[in-house]
Motif scaffolding. Structure first.
Motif, PDB file in Angstrom:
ATOM      1  N   LYS A   1     -10.388   2.960  10.736  1.00 27.33           N
ATOM      2  CA  LYS A   1     -10.588   1.539  11.025  1.00 27.33           C
ATOM      3  C   LYS A   1     -11.023   1.387  12.477  1.00 27.33           C
ATOM      4  O   LYS A   1     -10.604   2.158  13.336  1.00 27.33           O
ATOM      5  CB  LYS A   1      -9.283   0.776  10.805  1.00 27.33           C
ATOM      6  CG  LYS A   1      -8.832   0.750   9.373  1.00 27.33           C
ATOM      7  CD  LYS A   1      -7.497   0.037   9.249  1.00 27.33           C
ATOM      8  CE  LYS A   1      -6.984   0.129   7.833  1.00 27.33           C
ATOM      9  NZ  LYS A   1      -5.645  -0.421   7.703  1.00 27.33           N
TER      10      LYS A   1
ATOM     11  N   GLY B   1     -10.260   0.747  -2.338  1.00 27.09           N
ATOM     12  CA  GLY B   1      -9.429   0.158  -1.291  1.00 27.09           C
ATOM     13  C   GLY B   1      -8.376  -0.776  -1.861  1.00 27.09           C
ATOM     14  O   GLY B   1      -7.230  -0.812  -1.394  1.00 27.09           O
ATOM     15  N   LYS B   2      -8.729  -1.518  -2.897  1.00 27.73           N
ATOM     16  CA  LYS B   2      -7.772  -2.425  -3.543  1.00 27.73           C
ATOM     17  C   LYS B   2      -6.667  -1.630  -4.233  1.00 27.73           C
ATOM     18  O   LYS B   2      -5.497  -2.011  -4.168  1.00 27.73           O
ATOM     19  CB  LYS B   2      -8.491  -3.336  -4.528  1.00 27.73           C
ATOM     20  CG  LYS B   2      -9.375  -4.359  -3.836  1.00 27.73           C
ATOM     21  CD  LYS B   2     -10.161  -5.190  -4.825  1.00 27.73           C
ATOM     22  CE  LYS B   2     -11.087  -6.143  -4.075  1.00 27.73           C
ATOM     23  NZ  LYS B   2     -11.961  -6.880  -4.972  1.00 27.73           N
TER      24      LYS B   2
ATOM     25  N   ASN C   1       0.016   1.149  -1.456  1.00 30.48           N
ATOM     26  CA  ASN C   1       0.684   1.091  -0.157  1.00 30.48           C
ATOM     27  C   ASN C   1       1.805   0.061  -0.158  1.00 30.48           C
ATOM     28  O   ASN C   1       2.897   0.325   0.352  1.00 30.48           O
ATOM     29  CB  ASN C   1      -0.332   0.786   0.947  1.00 30.48           C
ATOM     30  CG  ASN C   1       0.248   0.964   2.324  1.00 30.48           C
ATOM     31  OD1 ASN C   1       0.927   1.942   2.609  1.00 30.48           O
ATOM     32  ND2 ASN C   1      -0.021   0.011   3.201  1.00 30.48           N
ATOM     33  N   ALA C   2       1.549  -1.115  -0.741  1.00 30.55           N
ATOM     34  CA  ALA C   2       2.586  -2.153  -0.799  1.00 30.55           C
ATOM     35  C   ALA C   2       3.793  -1.652  -1.609  1.00 30.55           C
ATOM     36  O   ALA C   2       4.943  -1.828  -1.200  1.00 30.55           O
ATOM     37  CB  ALA C   2       2.016  -3.431  -1.413  1.00 30.55           C
TER      38      ALA C   2
ATOM     39  N   HIS D   1      -5.154  10.294   4.130  1.00 31.60           N
ATOM     40  CA  HIS D   1      -5.865   9.252   4.856  1.00 31.60           C
ATOM     41  C   HIS D   1      -6.669   9.837   6.008  1.00 31.60           C
ATOM     42  O   HIS D   1      -7.779   9.388   6.286  1.00 31.60           O
ATOM     43  CB  HIS D   1      -4.890   8.194   5.374  1.00 31.60           C
ATOM     44  CG  HIS D   1      -4.365   7.308   4.291  1.00 31.60           C
ATOM     45  ND1 HIS D   1      -3.381   6.370   4.507  1.00 31.60           N
ATOM     46  CD2 HIS D   1      -4.670   7.208   2.967  1.00 31.60           C
ATOM     47  CE1 HIS D   1      -3.133   5.732   3.376  1.00 31.60           C
ATOM     48  NE2 HIS D   1      -3.891   6.230   2.426  1.00 31.60           N
TER      49      HIS D   1
ATOM     50  N   GLN E   1     -12.501 -10.149   5.065  1.00 34.68           N
ATOM     51  CA  GLN E   1     -11.781  -8.880   5.044  1.00 34.68           C
ATOM     52  C   GLN E   1     -11.467  -8.489   3.611  1.00 34.68           C
ATOM     53  O   GLN E   1     -11.607  -7.327   3.234  1.00 34.68           O
ATOM     54  CB  GLN E   1     -10.500  -9.007   5.867  1.00 34.68           C
ATOM     55  CG  GLN E   1      -9.740  -7.709   6.006  1.00 34.68           C
ATOM     56  CD  GLN E   1      -8.478  -7.887   6.838  1.00 34.68           C
ATOM     57  OE1 GLN E   1      -7.951  -8.986   6.964  1.00 34.68           O
ATOM     58  NE2 GLN E   1      -8.001  -6.802   7.398  1.00 34.68           N
ATOM     59  N   ASP E   2     -11.043  -9.442   2.774  1.00 34.52           N
ATOM     60  CA  ASP E   2     -10.753  -9.152   1.377  1.00 34.52           C
ATOM     61  C   ASP E   2     -12.014  -8.752   0.624  1.00 34.52           C
ATOM     62  O   ASP E   2     -11.984  -7.864  -0.222  1.00 34.52           O
ATOM     63  CB  ASP E   2     -10.108 -10.360   0.694  1.00 34.52           C
ATOM     64  CG  ASP E   2      -8.665 -10.564   1.134  1.00 34.52           C
ATOM     65  OD1 ASP E   2      -8.083  -9.630   1.729  1.00 34.52           O
ATOM     66  OD2 ASP E   2      -8.137 -11.665   0.893  1.00 34.52           O
TER      67      ASP E   2
ATOM     68  N   LYS F   1     -13.171  -5.049   0.930  1.00 33.09           N
ATOM     69  CA  LYS F   1     -12.405  -3.997   0.270  1.00 33.09           C
ATOM     70  C   LYS F   1     -13.151  -3.499  -0.954  1.00 33.09           C
ATOM     71  O   LYS F   1     -13.598  -4.278  -1.779  1.00 33.09           O
ATOM     72  CB  LYS F   1     -11.018  -4.490  -0.137  1.00 33.09           C
ATOM     73  CG  LYS F   1     -10.070  -4.532   1.017  1.00 33.09           C
ATOM     74  CD  LYS F   1      -8.669  -4.448   0.544  1.00 33.09           C
ATOM     75  CE  LYS F   1      -7.777  -4.291   1.767  1.00 33.09           C
ATOM     76  NZ  LYS F   1      -6.405  -4.335   1.452  1.00 33.09           N
TER      77      LYS F   1
ATOM     78  N   ARG G   1     -10.219   8.835   4.368  1.00 33.82           N
ATOM     79  CA  ARG G   1     -10.403   7.414   4.656  1.00 33.82           C
ATOM     80  C   ARG G   1     -11.214   7.252   5.930  1.00 33.82           C
ATOM     81  O   ARG G   1     -11.019   7.978   6.905  1.00 33.82           O
ATOM     82  CB  ARG G   1      -9.045   6.729   4.807  1.00 33.82           C
ATOM     83  CG  ARG G   1      -9.169   5.230   5.040  1.00 33.82           C
ATOM     84  CD  ARG G   1      -7.858   4.524   4.895  1.00 33.82           C
ATOM     85  NE  ARG G   1      -7.025   4.712   6.076  1.00 33.82           N
ATOM     86  CZ  ARG G   1      -5.853   4.137   6.248  1.00 33.82           C
ATOM     87  NH1 ARG G   1      -5.351   3.371   5.320  1.00 33.82           N
ATOM     88  NH2 ARG G   1      -5.160   4.341   7.345  1.00 33.82           N
TER      89      ARG G   1
ATOM     90  N   SER H   1      -4.412  -0.314  -1.509  1.00 32.67           N
ATOM     91  CA  SER H   1      -3.568  -1.374  -0.944  1.00 32.67           C
ATOM     92  C   SER H   1      -2.380  -1.673  -1.850  1.00 32.67           C
ATOM     93  O   SER H   1      -1.255  -1.862  -1.365  1.00 32.67           O
ATOM     94  CB  SER H   1      -4.386  -2.655  -0.731  1.00 32.67           C
ATOM     95  OG  SER H   1      -5.304  -2.475   0.318  1.00 32.67           O
TER      96      SER H   1
ATOM     97  N   ASN I   1      -1.996   2.895 -10.236  1.00 35.17           N
ATOM     98  CA  ASN I   1      -3.108   2.771  -9.294  1.00 35.17           C
ATOM     99  C   ASN I   1      -3.641   4.128  -8.859  1.00 35.17           C
ATOM    100  O   ASN I   1      -4.844   4.285  -8.652  1.00 35.17           O
ATOM    101  CB  ASN I   1      -2.695   1.921  -8.099  1.00 35.17           C
ATOM    102  CG  ASN I   1      -2.675   0.454  -8.443  1.00 35.17           C
ATOM    103  OD1 ASN I   1      -3.708  -0.180  -8.578  1.00 35.17           O
ATOM    104  ND2 ASN I   1      -1.486  -0.094  -8.623  1.00 35.17           N
TER     105      ASN I   1
END
Length: 153
Positions: free
Chosen positions: A145, A34-35, A41-42, A138, A26-27, A30, A142, A38, A70
């Protein structure tokens, strides 16, 4: 009894190995964009948890700097979804993405100004505005998913 414990232990080790491989894959899937998203988002979630609390303003500003850094990097990147857009519409798609990222940066700057001024009530309203920008962006830019509900991000 001893045999069952060994079987159970082996099953646990196997389950752990499979989940570790799945997480690593999954990592790897990305993209650079995407990184960046992420990381944003965090930081955005952290801001949401503390935006109302003036005693957390220093940390909120740190999180906003992460988002800003970012977002500026993401501004120069290409969303993976662009490949799925018809060739005739790709320029418009990329321009729309860049405009959305610039709008996000403007809103983040507005949020930073409110936090620096200690106007946390204004900051909450700007945070909610950014949540809307995130949701709309998004939805548009995006790739959905697998298993995601329709219209969700």
């Amino acid at each position: 009894m001893h045999l069952r414990l060994r079987q159970f232990g082996a099953a646990c080790v196997l389950a752990l190995a499979i989940s570790s491989v799945a997480h690593a894959q999954q990592d790897e899937e990305k993209t650079p964009l995407g990184k960046k998203m992420s990381a944003m988002n965090a930081a955005f979630k952290a801001v949401g948890r503390q935006v109302e609390d003036a005693s957390q303003n220093a940390n909120t500003l740190e999180q906003l700097t992460i988002i800003e850094t970012n977002a500026k990097a993401a501004l120069t990147m290409v969303p993976a979804k662009k490949e799925k857009v018809p060739a005739a519409e790709q320029t418009k798609f990329q321009s729309g993405y860049e405009a959305g990222m610039k709008e996000l940066l403007t809103a983040v700057d507005k949020l930073k100004v409110s936090i620096k001024a200690g106007k946390n009530a204004d900051a909450v309203a700007t945070y909610d505005e950014i949540k809307g920008l995130q949701r709309d962006g998004h939805k548009e830019y995006r790739i959905k998913k697998a298993g995601a509900p329709p219209g969700g991000n």
